[in-house]
Enzyme design. Structure first.
Site, PDB file in Angstrom:
ATOM      1  N   PRO A  17      30.613  -4.776 -25.422  1.00 18.25           N
ATOM      2  CA  PRO A  17      31.592  -4.101 -26.273  1.00 18.25           C
ATOM      3  C   PRO A  17      31.225  -4.245 -27.755  1.00 18.25           C
ATOM      4  O   PRO A  17      30.454  -5.147 -28.107  1.00 18.25           O
ATOM      5  CB  PRO A  17      32.899  -4.826 -25.976  1.00 18.25           C
ATOM      6  CG  PRO A  17      32.652  -5.690 -24.810  1.00 18.25           C
ATOM      7  CD  PRO A  17      31.194  -5.877 -24.667  1.00 18.25           C
ATOM      8  N   GLY A  69      28.080  -9.028 -31.073  1.00 18.98           N
ATOM      9  CA  GLY A  69      26.915  -9.715 -31.636  1.00 18.98           C
ATOM     10  C   GLY A  69      25.579  -9.181 -31.179  1.00 18.98           C
ATOM     11  O   GLY A  69      24.588  -9.919 -31.199  1.00 18.98           O
ATOM     12  N   HIS A 116      65.384  -2.422 -29.217  1.00 12.52           N
ATOM     13  CA  HIS A 116      64.153  -2.034 -28.517  1.00 12.52           C
ATOM     14  C   HIS A 116      63.253  -3.258 -28.323  1.00 12.52           C
ATOM     15  O   HIS A 116      62.819  -3.565 -27.212  1.00 12.52           O
ATOM     16  CB  HIS A 116      63.434  -0.949 -29.340  1.00 12.52           C
ATOM     17  CG  HIS A 116      62.200  -0.403 -28.697  1.00 12.52           C
ATOM     18  ND1 HIS A 116      62.156   0.843 -28.129  1.00 12.52           N
ATOM     19  CD2 HIS A 116      60.966  -0.938 -28.522  1.00 12.52           C
ATOM     20  CE1 HIS A 116      60.951   1.053 -27.635  1.00 12.52           C
ATOM     21  NE2 HIS A 116      60.203  -0.016 -27.869  1.00 12.52           N
ATOM     22  N   GLU A 117      63.030  -3.975 -29.421  1.00 13.74           N
ATOM     23  CA  GLU A 117      62.142  -5.153 -29.331  1.00 13.74           C
ATOM     24  C   GLU A 117      62.767  -6.245 -28.477  1.00 13.74           C
ATOM     25  O   GLU A 117      62.075  -6.945 -27.731  1.00 13.74           O
ATOM     26  CB  GLU A 117      61.818  -5.701 -30.725  1.00 13.74           C
ATOM     27  CG  GLU A 117      61.035  -4.752 -31.630  1.00 13.74           C
ATOM     28  CD  GLU A 117      59.784  -4.189 -30.996  1.00 13.74           C
ATOM     29  OE1 GLU A 117      59.173  -4.865 -30.145  1.00 13.74           O
ATOM     30  OE2 GLU A 117      59.432  -3.040 -31.317  1.00 13.74           O
ATOM     31  N   HIS A 147      61.987  -5.548 -24.896  1.00 12.77           N
ATOM     32  CA  HIS A 147      60.638  -6.013 -24.524  1.00 12.77           C
ATOM     33  C   HIS A 147      60.645  -7.521 -24.309  1.00 12.77           C
ATOM     34  O   HIS A 147      60.092  -8.037 -23.343  1.00 12.77           O
ATOM     35  CB  HIS A 147      59.635  -5.722 -25.651  1.00 12.77           C
ATOM     36  CG  HIS A 147      59.204  -4.293 -25.736  1.00 12.77           C
ATOM     37  ND1 HIS A 147      58.760  -3.593 -24.661  1.00 12.77           N
ATOM     38  CD2 HIS A 147      59.134  -3.434 -26.798  1.00 12.77           C
ATOM     39  CE1 HIS A 147      58.428  -2.370 -25.048  1.00 12.77           C
ATOM     40  NE2 HIS A 147      58.658  -2.246 -26.345  1.00 12.77           N
TER      41      HIS A 147
HETATM   42  P1  ADP Z   1      27.529  -5.360 -32.366  1.00  8.77           P
HETATM   43  O1  ADP Z   1      26.155  -4.970 -32.774  1.00  8.77           O
HETATM   44  O2  ADP Z   1      27.606  -5.961 -31.006  1.00  8.77           O
HETATM   45  O3  ADP Z   1      28.565  -4.295 -32.527  1.00  8.77           O
HETATM   46  P2  ADP Z   1      27.274  -7.148 -34.543  1.00  8.77           P
HETATM   47  O4  ADP Z   1      26.124  -7.943 -34.095  1.00  8.77           O
HETATM   48  O5  ADP Z   1      27.012  -6.095 -35.557  1.00  8.77           O
HETATM   49  O6  ADP Z   1      28.031  -6.515 -33.320  1.00  8.77           O
HETATM   50  O7  ADP Z   1      28.385  -8.133 -35.063  1.00  8.77           O
HETATM   51  C1  ADP Z   1      29.078  -7.941 -36.241  1.00  8.77           C
HETATM   52  C2  ADP Z   1      29.362  -9.232 -36.940  1.00  8.77           C
HETATM   53  O8  ADP Z   1      30.222 -10.046 -36.149  1.00  8.77           O
HETATM   54  C3  ADP Z   1      28.134 -10.078 -37.145  1.00  8.77           C
HETATM   55  O9  ADP Z   1      27.491  -9.764 -38.347  1.00  8.77           O
HETATM   56  C4  ADP Z   1      28.686 -11.495 -37.166  1.00  8.77           C
HETATM   57  O10 ADP Z   1      29.151 -11.817 -38.449  1.00  8.77           O
HETATM   58  C5  ADP Z   1      29.875 -11.404 -36.249  1.00  8.77           C
HETATM   59  N1  ADP Z   1      29.558 -11.889 -34.896  1.00  8.77           N
HETATM   60  C6  ADP Z   1      29.569 -11.176 -33.758  1.00  8.77           C
HETATM   61  N2  ADP Z   1      29.251 -11.951 -32.707  1.00  8.77           N
HETATM   62  C7  ADP Z   1      28.998 -13.168 -33.176  1.00  8.77           C
HETATM   63  C8  ADP Z   1      28.605 -14.406 -32.577  1.00  8.77           C
HETATM   64  N3  ADP Z   1      28.411 -14.522 -31.271  1.00  8.77           N
HETATM   65  N4  ADP Z   1      28.440 -15.465 -33.376  1.00  8.77           N
HETATM   66  C9  ADP Z   1      28.634 -15.367 -34.703  1.00  8.77           C
HETATM   67  N5  ADP Z   1      29.005 -14.248 -35.320  1.00  8.77           N
HETATM   68  C10 ADP Z   1      29.206 -13.153 -34.591  1.00  8.77           C
END
Ligand code: ADP
Length: 659
Positions: free
Chosen positions: A241, A245, A464-465, A468
């Site tokens: 997703p 990272g 409403h809330e 829930h």
């Molecule tokens: P993706 O390419 O999967 O959409 P990114 O690698 O661009 O996500 O992640 C965006 C930012 O989120 C990174 O620059 C980092 O700062 C943070 N991030 C995401 N996953 C991690 C992780 N496992 N550890 C540390 N930082 C993370």
């Protein structure tokens, strides 16, 4: 797929390119100014007819007259008059020494007939040999003639340049250079050609890290593998997703292996011009081979790697993408396994990729990244808390417990948001409260206390809330509720906040109870006011989607049976092709409606039985605007939690239900 823009080199014009640009501009202006420059340096004087007749013609000083283009008469004075005080000035040359041979004067004439007539009249008394020799000459102006030819080309070139700048310049090509770089790859190379991200910056991705460490070893010491006859993998695909990272991991591989890192988004290959994508792929691999060993990172590879042949009936609009993909396949086949170029690609839709792309020999390794669990979130928080100035109240374990379903990117965002909130409040250190505000802000948007809500509306939102909250509290399998608020935030007018438990499975009964919890708001409005409002749109959307999933995907419905119409390959165009008959479609619709109606009736019954509690919760909400788990516990008593009893896929996303 965020890019760390700080350490990516922005392509710019080199000094020599800039000099060429300036030279071109100067040349253009010089050409424009040339005719007027030439004119200003000749000594030809403009004169009126009257003066010409009185001072020059009468003295018989005229040698000859050339009438040019029926527009102007150029007058040449006899050499004998060069010393005359009146003519001395016009005989003086513009440059250097000697005598200026003319034309010495010029008269702009209205019409040739008038000029002839006037001249005849003036020469009436002249002897035959004194008559002035008049020549009629047609001259074309070389400059304007040339300009007439050249200007359209210059204009055309200008328009061409402008278009190329717009379409290729957006990706980094700038100025004149972009005309020539159109088919070139727009991949950016990291500054110093190397990434400074290492595995220390990546947290909570233990398994994925292990797998990519192999790639680092290949890049660092290919000999150890090739010695035994092993082939180094050409491509690794990272699936997960957004924000988990993938980019970060790819950069870390480059950083650890200390090799150049080319980064490009799949979308950057696809242009409106046919053939550009393929040529960019070719160029990218050419550049990479020159810098080998190196890494090519293609983000969002699904932009080009989608299955071929799909959507062809929509007018063949995908031809360009297909040729780009074919080129990519050819390149991946073409380069030598041990050339030292490794392609990393990221996508969140591995299911829709063309099978040819992910077969062994191309992207032969698949690494799956998932949303981090509690422990992994804690590690990610630790990485991102490192550079922040925090006080003792901040604890990564607590923060991780408050952020189920958040991705690494969300966590990075929360840390930054918390620092901004603390700075705005002029604090020295960032506290726990700032982090909690940041979480809420990231989930639901900023608080809008200034939004004008009438007392009647406020009452409806509160009930409403409260609906829930009461249903969620009473239903055992619904995620624990953390707080309820009627302060408008983002687009919502009120919200119930849950802290989802990390579960991989959700039973049929749990699905049903969640339907009831989502319908609680609407049911409460009907039970209390006898009428429902438009505030429950978001709830209804969620309920309808969940109900369709129960019936058509999870096999929870008796009439449909243990049949699932889910398509994990994404190959089917669900808008046009249904995997079931019309008859079954009708049954699905009926069963969904029945399921939702039953859940709604049940919710109303429960609320009627707990009317007093509902009233109390709503009143407390109206009084305090925000109430917490403890307040609900006082009104409704301690909550018992449910157990998982049957199997089904579950989602553990921080849920929020709003009015
Ligand atoms: P993706 O390419 O999967 O959409 P990114 O690698 O661009 O996500 O992640 C965006 C930012 O989120 C990174 O620059 C980092 O700062 C943070 N991030 C995401 N996953 C991690 C992780 N496992 N550890 C540390 N930082 C993370």
């Amino acid at each position: 797929m965020t890019n760390d823009s700080n350490n990516i080199e922005q392509p710019q014009n080199t000094p020599s390119e800039r000099r060429t640009q300036w030279f071109m501009y100067l040349l253009f202006f010089a050409l424009l100014l040339l005719p007027s420059l030439i004119n200003s340096y000749s000594t030809t004087k403009e004169i009126a007819w009257q003066q010409f007749e009185n001072d020059i013609l009468s003295r018989k000083a005229v040698d000859k007259i050339n009438v040019i283009n029926n527009e102007r008469a150029e007058i040449y004075i006899r050499k004998a008059f060069a010393g005359d005080s009146m003519f001395r000035e016009v005989f003086k040359p513009a440059f250097g020494k000697g005598v200026y041979t003319g034309p010495h004067y010029v008269i702009h004439i209205g019409s040739i007939e008038t000029f002839d007539r006037k001249l005849d009249e003036a020469e009436k008394n002249f002897a035959a040999n004194e008559k002035i020799n008049v020549q009629y000459i047609k001259k074309s102006n070389w400059f304007w003639t040339a300009a007439g030819w050249i200007l359209p080309f210059v204009l055309l070139l200008g328009v061409w340049n402008y278009m190329f700048r717009r379409y290729s310049g957006a990706e980094g090509g700038t100025g004149i250079s972009s005309i020539f770089n159109f088919g070139k790859s727009t991949a950016t190379l990291l500054e110093n050609q190397q990434s400074n991200v290492t595995f220390k910056d990546v947290a909570g991705l233990k398994e994925a890290e292990m797998e990519v460490k192999e790639v680092v070893d290949f890049l660092k010491n290919p000999g150890a593998f090739t010695k035994l006859g092993a082939k180094i993998p050409k491509g690794v695909i990272l699936v997960g997703p957004p924000g988990t990272g993938k980019t970060l991991l790819a950069k870390a591989v480059a950083g650890e292996a200390q090799v150049p890192f080319f980064s490009i988004s799949g979308a950057a290959f696809v242009e409106m011009f046919v053939g550009v994508g393929a040529s960019r792929v070719r160029d990218l691999f050419k550049q990479a081979k020159q810098k080998a060993p190196c890494i090519i990172f293609i983000d969002e590879i699904d932009a080009i790697g989608r299955s071929r042949g799909k959507g062809a009936f929509l007018g063949g609009a995908n031809d360009e993408r297909e040729s780009t993909l074919n080129q990519l396949l050819t390149e991946m086949d073409g380069f030598d396994t041990n050339s030292g170029v490794i392609v990393l690609a990221a996508t969140n839709r591995a299911d829709i990729l063309d099978p040819a792309l992910i077969r062994p020999g191309r992207f032969d390794r698949h690494i799956y990244l998932e949303l981090p669990n509690m422990l992994e979130r804690e590690e990610i928080f630790n990485v991102h808390l490192r550079p922040l100035v925090i006080d003792n109240s901040v604890n990564s374990h607590f923060l991780a417990s408050q952020t189920p379903g958040f991705s690494g990117a969300d966590i990075a965002n929360i840390c930054n948001e918390a620092a901004l909130i603390a700075a705005r409040n002029k604090k020295d250190k960032i506290g726990r409260e700032d982090f909690m505000n940041a979480v809420e802000r990231v989930v639901a948007g900023i608080e809008k206390k200034s939004k004008i809500i009438s007392p009647e509306e406020k009452k409806i939102i509160a009930y409403h809330e409260a609906g829930h909250a009461v249903i969620s509290w009473l239903m055992k399998t619904v995620d624990p509720i953390a707080k309820v608020s009627i302060i408008p935030r983002g687009k919502s007018l009120g919200a119930a906040w849950y802290l989802p438990e990390e579960r991989q499975l959700l039973a049929k009964s749990a699905f049903r109870e969640n339907l009831c919890a989502a319908l609680g708001g609407r049911a409460s409005e009907e039970v209390v006011f006898g009428e429902v409002s438009s505030g429950g749109l978001d709830d209804l959307e969620k309920v309808t989607k969940a109900a369709y999933m129960m019936v058509a995907y999870y096999g929870f419905n008796e009439k449909i049976g243990s049949t699932s119409f889910f398509d994990s390959t994404g190959q089917r165009d669900t808008g046009l092709q249904k995997p079931y008959s019309e008859e079954t479609g009708k049954i699905i619709d009926e069963e969904v409606r029945k399921l939702v109606n039953d859940a709604y009736q049940q919710t109303k019954e429960i609320l009627k039985q707990h009317m007093q509690s509902l009233e109390k919760v709503a009143k407390l909400l109206l009084q305090k605007e925000v109430i917490f788990k403890e307040d609900l516990e006082m009104i409704l008593g301690k909550r018992s939690t449910g157990k998982i009893t049957a199997e089904s896929g579950g989602e553990n996303v921080a849920a929020m239900i709003h009015a």
